[in-house]
Scaffold this motif. Structure first.
Motif, short mmCIF file in Angstrom:
data_model
loop_
_atom_site.label_atom_id
_atom_site.label_comp_id
_atom_site.label_asym_id
_atom_site.label_seq_id
_atom_site.Cartn_x
_atom_site.Cartn_y
_atom_site.Cartn_z
N ASP A 97 -7.04 -3.57 5.82
CA ASP A 97 -7.62 -2.13 5.78
C ASP A 97 -8.92 -2.44 5.69
OD1 ASP A 97 -7.88 -3.28 3.19
OD2 ASP A 97 -6.99 -1.67 2.11
N SER A 98 -9.82 -1.42 6.34
CA SER A 98 -11.25 -1.46 6.34
C SER A 98 -11.49 0.03 6.35
CB SER A 98 -11.66 -2.19 7.51
OG SER A 98 -11.28 -1.73 8.57
N VAL A 99 -12.83 0.34 6.21
CA VAL A 99 -13.48 1.78 6.17
C VAL A 99 -14.76 1.79 7.22
CG1 VAL A 99 -14.99 3.35 5.24
CG2 VAL A 99 -13.38 2.09 3.66
N GLU A 100 -14.42 2.50 8.28
CA GLU A 100 -15.19 2.49 9.57
C GLU A 100 -15.71 3.86 9.80
OE1 GLU A 100 -13.24 0.83 12.87
OE2 GLU A 100 -12.53 -0.81 11.99
N GLU A 101 -16.94 4.08 10.45
CA GLU A 101 -17.46 5.41 10.58
C GLU A 101 -16.92 5.80 12.11
OE1 GLU A 101 -22.02 7.41 11.22
OE2 GLU A 101 -21.25 6.02 9.35
N ILE A 102 -16.40 6.88 12.53
CA ILE A 102 -15.94 7.13 13.74
C ILE A 102 -16.64 8.84 13.91
CG2 ILE A 102 -14.44 7.98 15.30
CD1 ILE A 102 -12.53 5.87 14.01
N GLY A 103 -17.44 8.88 14.90
CA GLY A 103 -18.11 10.21 15.12
C GLY A 103 -18.83 10.67 14.01
N GLY A 104 -19.41 9.73 13.21
CA GLY A 104 -20.26 10.25 11.84
C GLY A 104 -19.27 10.57 10.90
N GLY B 223 5.24 -2.04 -7.62
CA GLY B 223 4.85 -3.28 -7.01
C GLY B 223 3.60 -3.10 -6.08
N ALA B 224 3.33 -1.61 -6.22
CA ALA B 224 1.92 -1.41 -5.10
C ALA B 224 0.90 -1.79 -5.93
CB ALA B 224 1.91 0.23 -5.46
N LYS B 225 -0.10 -2.37 -4.90
CA LYS B 225 -1.36 -3.07 -5.45
C LYS B 225 -2.54 -2.21 -4.75
CE LYS B 225 0.24 -6.68 -7.05
NZ LYS B 225 0.48 -6.81 -8.64
N GLU B 226 -2.24 -1.21 -4.00
CA GLU B 226 -3.39 -0.21 -3.46
C GLU B 226 -2.84 1.04 -3.11
OE1 GLU B 226 -6.63 -0.01 0.20
OE2 GLU B 226 -5.41 -1.91 -0.27
N ILE B 227 -3.39 2.19 -3.52
CA ILE B 227 -2.82 3.43 -3.22
C ILE B 227 -4.07 4.34 -2.80
CG2 ILE B 227 -1.70 5.52 -4.42
CD1 ILE B 227 -0.50 3.73 -6.39
N VAL B 228 -3.78 4.89 -1.61
CA VAL B 228 -4.87 5.65 -0.88
C VAL B 228 -4.46 7.11 -1.31
CG1 VAL B 228 -5.87 6.48 1.22
CG2 VAL B 228 -5.12 3.87 0.64
N GLU C 260 -0.50 -5.42 12.39
CA GLU C 260 -0.17 -6.04 13.83
C GLU C 260 1.22 -6.67 13.85
OE1 GLU C 260 -2.50 -5.64 15.81
OE2 GLU C 260 -4.16 -5.18 14.50
N GLU C 261 1.88 -7.18 12.94
CA GLU C 261 3.15 -7.48 13.08
C GLU C 261 4.31 -6.86 12.51
OE1 GLU C 261 3.11 -11.19 10.83
OE2 GLU C 261 1.46 -12.15 11.76
N GLY C 262 5.44 -6.56 13.05
CA GLY C 262 6.44 -5.95 12.92
C GLY C 262 6.51 -4.39 13.16
N GLY C 263 5.40 -4.12 14.03
CA GLY C 263 5.12 -2.54 14.57
C GLY C 263 4.87 -1.71 13.34
N VAL D 149 0.96 -1.28 0.06
CA VAL D 149 -0.03 -0.01 0.04
C VAL D 149 0.75 1.25 -0.05
CG1 VAL D 149 -1.57 1.34 1.37
CG2 VAL D 149 -1.84 -1.13 1.28
N SER D 150 0.39 2.20 -0.88
CA SER D 150 1.11 3.54 -0.80
C SER D 150 0.23 4.41 -0.46
CB SER D 150 1.77 3.59 -2.03
OG SER D 150 2.47 5.04 -2.18
N VAL D 151 0.42 5.47 0.44
CA VAL D 151 -0.48 6.42 1.05
C VAL D 151 -0.01 7.79 0.36
CG1 VAL D 151 -1.76 7.57 2.77
CG2 VAL D 151 -1.19 5.00 2.88
N PHE D 152 -0.80 8.86 0.01
CA PHE D 152 -0.50 10.02 -0.49
C PHE D 152 -1.48 10.97 -0.11
CE2 PHE D 152 1.15 7.40 -3.91
CZ PHE D 152 2.34 7.74 -4.08
N THR D 153 -1.09 12.26 0.50
CA THR D 153 -1.98 13.24 1.07
C THR D 153 -2.45 13.99 0.01
OG1 THR D 153 -0.09 14.78 1.27
CG2 THR D 153 -0.50 13.48 2.92
N SER D 154 -2.16 14.07 -1.26
CA SER D 154 -2.79 14.98 -2.32
C SER D 154 -3.65 14.05 -3.23
CB SER D 154 -1.78 15.85 -2.94
OG SER D 154 -0.56 15.04 -3.40
#
Length: 258
Positions: free
Chosen positions: A91-98, A50-55, A107-110, A2-7
């Protein structure tokens, strides 16, 4: 991976307006193809890394979304190396405070990156919590640079003021008055602390000077009990590097004004 970008992923606009003159349909077609080819080149580079999922934290352009579907990617931003990629167990999508949020767990490797979710009943409470977290993180960053500490609870400021007053009494001419006033300015910190909790600022400052004159240089203000107490027994400390740069910039500002 997974690769995560802010823009977001889209073609960016120029800072100034521009005009493109196209005199034929062929030129228009070539112009569009050039734009598509550039976006495809960048998205393909991400897929090849090699990325399979990019957020992405921003919007995705329609053309980028097309190539995302073609290369089975979530998103694209720039060319990546395998070392830039991270791993998650789930990874999952959850609702926190609306608000719907994407949660990634490892969970593994910190984890080298984490997210802090703050919740509060009002905006002012959330702002206070955000400042507290920000101060804590910045304090840790500063300690990584210099882990020296000094007594807190206004003990350091009172001791500096006392030392400067002693120094001013040994000077002659007009300099002694400037030094004495500069020493007096350090009293703002204990005065502010005392007034914020409803204590008599003059009595507190007088007690601090009396304690420090006898050699108790770690004595500061115990805001809970409203008395002067050894800050080391209360585990109240300040970062040396923070105090150092604060005093340095204050002195520089004074010299600039004078």
């Amino acid at each position: 991976m997974v690769s995560v970008f802010t823009s977001g992923v889209d073609t960016s606009a120029t800072e100034t307006k521009g005009t493109v003159l196209i005199h034929s349909a062929k030129k228009l077609e070539n112009y569009a193809k050039t734009k598509e080819a550039k976006i495809e080149e960048l998205i393909k580079a991400v897929a090849d890394s090699g990325a399979k999922e990019i957020v992405s934290g921003g919007a995705v352009g329609e053309m980028a979304l097309h190539f995302y579907e073609e290369y089975k990617l979530m998103l694209k931003l720039s060319q990546l190396n395998p070392d830039d990629l991270g791993y998650v167990d789930s990874d999952s999508v959850e609702e926190i405070g609306g608000v719907r949020v994407t949660i990634m767990k490892n969970e593994e490797g910190g984890n080298s990156v984490c997210a802090v979710v703050l919740r509060g009943s009002t905006d002012s409470i959330l702002e206070d919590l955000e400042r507290a977290v920000d101060d804590g993180v910045n304090t840790y960053k500063a300690m990584c640079r210099d882990n020296h500490i000094v007594p807190g609870a206004a003990a350091t400021e009172i001791e500096l003021a006392r030392k400067l007053k002693e120094f001013s009494s040994k000077e002659t001419g007009l300099d002694q008055y400037a030094i004495a006033k500069f020493a007096e300015s350090y009293g703002v910190v204990p005065k502010t602390l005392a007034e914020n909790v409803g204590l008599n600022a003059m009595e507190i400052i007088s007690s601090l000077y009396a304690e420090h004159s006898t050699g108790n240089t770690k004595v500061g203000i115990d805001l809970d009990e409203g008395i002067c107490k050894d800050g080391s027994t209360l585990n109240i400390w300040d970062l040396h590097i923070t105090k150092f740069f604060a005093l340095k910039y204050v002195a520089d500002a004074d010299c600039t004004v004078l």
